[in-house]
Design a protein around this motif. Structure first.
Motif, mmCIF file in Angstrom:
data_model
loop_
_atom_site.group_PDB
_atom_site.id
_atom_site.type_symbol
_atom_site.label_atom_id
_atom_site.label_comp_id
_atom_site.label_asym_id
_atom_site.label_seq_id
_atom_site.Cartn_x
_atom_site.Cartn_y
_atom_site.Cartn_z
ATOM 1 N N LEU A 1 3.243 -6.255 -0.039
ATOM 2 C CA LEU A 1 3.825 -6.829 -1.243
ATOM 3 C C LEU A 1 5.272 -6.360 -1.320
ATOM 4 O O LEU A 1 5.536 -5.179 -1.560
ATOM 5 C CB LEU A 1 3.068 -6.394 -2.494
ATOM 6 C CG LEU A 1 3.535 -7.056 -3.796
ATOM 7 C CD1 LEU A 1 3.216 -8.559 -3.778
ATOM 8 C CD2 LEU A 1 2.904 -6.392 -5.015
ATOM 9 N N GLN A 2 6.189 -7.275 -1.056
ATOM 10 C CA GLN A 2 7.602 -6.981 -1.186
ATOM 11 C C GLN A 2 8.012 -7.247 -2.623
ATOM 12 O O GLN A 2 7.839 -8.372 -3.113
ATOM 13 C CB GLN A 2 8.428 -7.852 -0.239
ATOM 14 C CG GLN A 2 9.931 -7.666 -0.363
ATOM 15 C CD GLN A 2 10.385 -6.287 0.072
ATOM 16 O OE1 GLN A 2 9.925 -5.777 1.095
ATOM 17 N NE2 GLN A 2 11.291 -5.681 -0.690
ATOM 18 N N MET A 3 8.536 -6.232 -3.279
ATOM 19 C CA MET A 3 8.895 -6.337 -4.688
ATOM 20 C C MET A 3 10.398 -6.121 -4.833
ATOM 21 O O MET A 3 10.902 -5.047 -4.486
ATOM 22 C CB MET A 3 8.129 -5.297 -5.509
ATOM 23 C CG MET A 3 6.624 -5.358 -5.297
ATOM 24 S SD MET A 3 5.713 -4.271 -6.404
ATOM 25 C CE MET A 3 6.235 -2.677 -5.771
ATOM 26 N N ASN A 4 11.078 -7.129 -5.316
ATOM 27 C CA ASN A 4 12.529 -7.059 -5.523
ATOM 28 C C ASN A 4 12.853 -7.174 -7.003
ATOM 29 O O ASN A 4 12.032 -7.646 -7.796
ATOM 30 C CB ASN A 4 13.221 -8.182 -4.756
ATOM 31 C CG ASN A 4 13.017 -8.093 -3.264
ATOM 32 O OD1 ASN A 4 12.892 -7.006 -2.696
ATOM 33 N ND2 ASN A 4 12.991 -9.243 -2.604
ATOM 34 N N ASP A 5 14.059 -6.745 -7.357
ATOM 35 C CA ASP A 5 14.527 -6.832 -8.741
ATOM 36 C C ASP A 5 13.471 -6.259 -9.696
ATOM 37 O O ASP A 5 13.069 -6.904 -10.673
ATOM 38 C CB ASP A 5 14.849 -8.287 -9.100
ATOM 39 C CG ASP A 5 15.530 -8.420 -10.444
ATOM 40 O OD1 ASP A 5 15.410 -9.505 -11.070
ATOM 41 O OD2 ASP A 5 16.165 -7.444 -10.886
ATOM 42 N N LEU A 6 13.044 -5.065 -9.400
ATOM 43 C CA LEU A 6 11.983 -4.447 -10.197
ATOM 44 C C LEU A 6 12.448 -4.165 -11.614
ATOM 45 O O LEU A 6 13.624 -3.826 -11.855
ATOM 46 C CB LEU A 6 11.505 -3.167 -9.522
ATOM 47 C CG LEU A 6 10.573 -3.405 -8.326
ATOM 48 C CD1 LEU A 6 10.530 -2.194 -7.421
ATOM 49 C CD2 LEU A 6 9.188 -3.778 -8.820
ATOM 50 N N VAL B 1 11.294 4.241 -8.728
ATOM 51 C CA VAL B 1 12.462 3.462 -8.321
ATOM 52 C C VAL B 1 13.215 3.039 -9.582
ATOM 53 O O VAL B 1 12.610 2.875 -10.655
ATOM 54 C CB VAL B 1 12.052 2.242 -7.473
ATOM 55 C CG1 VAL B 1 11.197 1.277 -8.283
ATOM 56 C CG2 VAL B 1 13.243 1.539 -6.866
ATOM 57 N N GLN B 2 14.513 2.845 -9.454
ATOM 58 C CA GLN B 2 15.309 2.407 -10.601
ATOM 59 C C GLN B 2 15.185 0.900 -10.791
ATOM 60 O O GLN B 2 14.933 0.148 -9.834
ATOM 61 C CB GLN B 2 16.770 2.771 -10.390
ATOM 62 C CG GLN B 2 17.056 4.257 -10.544
ATOM 63 C CD GLN B 2 18.539 4.554 -10.583
ATOM 64 O OE1 GLN B 2 19.342 3.828 -10.005
ATOM 65 N NE2 GLN B 2 18.903 5.627 -11.281
ATOM 66 N N ALA B 3 15.374 0.479 -12.014
ATOM 67 C CA ALA B 3 15.349 -0.958 -12.309
ATOM 68 C C ALA B 3 16.369 -1.678 -11.430
ATOM 69 O O ALA B 3 17.480 -1.175 -11.205
ATOM 70 C CB ALA B 3 15.653 -1.197 -13.777
ATOM 71 N N GLY B 4 15.969 -2.837 -10.926
ATOM 72 C CA GLY B 4 16.807 -3.597 -10.014
ATOM 73 C C GLY B 4 16.565 -3.273 -8.553
ATOM 74 O O GLY B 4 17.057 -3.984 -7.670
ATOM 75 N N GLY B 5 15.829 -2.236 -8.300
ATOM 76 C CA GLY B 5 15.551 -1.821 -6.935
ATOM 77 C C GLY B 5 14.407 -2.594 -6.303
ATOM 78 O O GLY B 5 13.836 -3.512 -6.911
#
Length: 116
Positions: A81-86, A12-16
């Motif tokens: 695990l919901q991960m935001n702003d990766l 995934v891209q950063a921010g995804g």
């Protein structure tokens, strides 16, 4: 015995965002049984990410607070695990963990790669 199977990891891209799932089988885990996520990046030790257990609730590593959310569906015997702003530093193999009757159980892990 408890078997844990993780899914949802990918590039995934950063921010995804991504949502990881961990399905437990073998035993029905209750809200009193702690479930957690850990991660391990190449060359690093495995580190704590998030935990959920009743009645304590949830707690998180400082590095993911405000971005990640752990939740569980006891009817489905599953933790998420919901991960935001990766961020690229979130790149790691993510492992599911369960504590059941004083025993520790681990999944095989799912790879999360965050590109910059």
């Amino acid at each position: 015995q408890v078997q844990l199977v993780e899914s949802g990891g990918r590039l995934v891209q950063a921010g995804g965002s991504l949502r990881l799932s961990c399905a437990a089988s073998g035993r029905a885990l209750s809200v009193n049984d702690a479930m957690a996520w850990f991660r391990q990046a190449p060359g690093n030790e495995r580190e704590f990410v998030a935990r959920i257990v009743w009645p304590s609730g949830t707690n998180y590593a400082d590095s993911v607070k405000g971005r990640f959310t752990i939740s569980r569906d006891t009817a489905k015997n599953t933790v998420y695990l919901q991960m935001n702003d990766l961020k690229p530093e979130d790149t790691a193999v993510y492992y599911c963990y369960a504590r059941y009757r004083s025993n520790d159980f681990w999944g095989q892990g799912t790879q999360v790669t965050v590109s910059s």
